[in-house]
Design a protein around this motif. Sequence first.
Motif, mmCIF file in Angstrom:
data_model
loop_
_atom_site.group_PDB
_atom_site.id
_atom_site.type_symbol
_atom_site.label_atom_id
_atom_site.label_comp_id
_atom_site.label_asym_id
_atom_site.label_seq_id
_atom_site.Cartn_x
_atom_site.Cartn_y
_atom_site.Cartn_z
ATOM 1 N N HIS A 7 7.582 -6.517 -6.658
ATOM 2 C CA HIS A 7 6.287 -6.479 -6.459
ATOM 3 C C HIS A 7 5.640 -6.528 -7.742
ATOM 4 O O HIS A 7 4.306 -7.229 -7.983
ATOM 5 N N HIS B 173 3.751 2.231 -8.670
ATOM 6 C CA HIS B 173 3.474 1.110 -10.049
ATOM 7 C C HIS B 173 2.140 1.092 -10.171
ATOM 8 O O HIS B 173 1.321 1.907 -9.990
ATOM 9 N N HIS C 275 -3.446 1.788 -6.386
ATOM 10 C CA HIS C 275 -2.749 2.811 -6.567
ATOM 11 C C HIS C 275 -3.099 3.910 -7.712
ATOM 12 O O HIS C 275 -2.873 5.146 -7.581
ATOM 13 N N HIS D 172 -0.698 -0.937 -9.844
ATOM 14 C CA HIS D 172 -1.891 -1.764 -9.094
ATOM 15 C C HIS D 172 -3.042 -0.954 -9.070
ATOM 16 O O HIS D 172 -2.925 0.167 -8.918
ATOM 17 N N ASP E 246 5.102 -0.427 -2.561
ATOM 18 C CA ASP E 246 4.639 -1.699 -1.841
ATOM 19 C C ASP E 246 6.000 -2.415 -1.937
ATOM 20 O O ASP E 246 5.870 -3.750 -1.935
HETATM 21 ZN ZN LIG Z 1 0.610 -3.008 -5.304
#
Ligand SMILES: [Zn+2]
Length: 239
Positions: free
Chosen positions: A152, A67, A72, A69, A171
Amino acid sequence: MDSPPGYPPDIQPVWTPWVTFHVINVQKENSLYLIDTGMSGAIPALKRTLKNRGWDHLPIRGIVLTHGHYDHTRNVAELVRETGAWVAAPRLDKLHCEGRFPYRGWSRACGWLEACGRRCLGFQAFTVTHWIDDGDSIPIGPGWTAIHLPGHTDGHMGYLHAAQKLLFTGDLFASFGALSHQPPRFLNSSPHQIARSLELAASLNLEGILPNHGWLATPARHLEQLHRLAGRHRDREPS
Ligand SMILES: [Zn+2]
């Protein structure tokens, strides 16, 4: 250094204080692939880990993101510059990858934290070369499939290796033994989808889970935590 206990010999976690990410060694290609890239301090940790495994001479060909974020994606640009790797990411997380996601409600706190991280710890934009949708094959060798596990983030993606019965869960949940939990409410863009995603992951024929947040444990132990968490959600559902 051998693979950690319970891990297949071709998969190596890179542990850092904030977040774990993973290296896959596709031996018949003599190539490495990363699932996510961690946060500050993750590149030195990656280099130490590759050296210890004796993999530091192998090229990193691709980076696959679970993802968009910050914790990451923070190192994607630098790693691409160093290695020339391609980058694959969930299509529905395009705005996250570009740092332009319009956080709403509780998750505005997540947007604020990401903005602070970018300002204080640095961030460089990167180009995604492969956009991933649910069910897509992942170009890191045969047998890898994307499993959409939203909640998430809208695009949050798991990656399944069916032959090894392993699922990278990003996550989807944090695996801390009896304290395992889904991500806190303020980190989730569409929390109403998490229970269904936990249920979907728990329904797969798996022997192990590789999460990005959790204690040091074998993939089989992380799988037990997933089942426990999914069971707790099921018990809470009105009958
Ligand atoms: Zn995350």
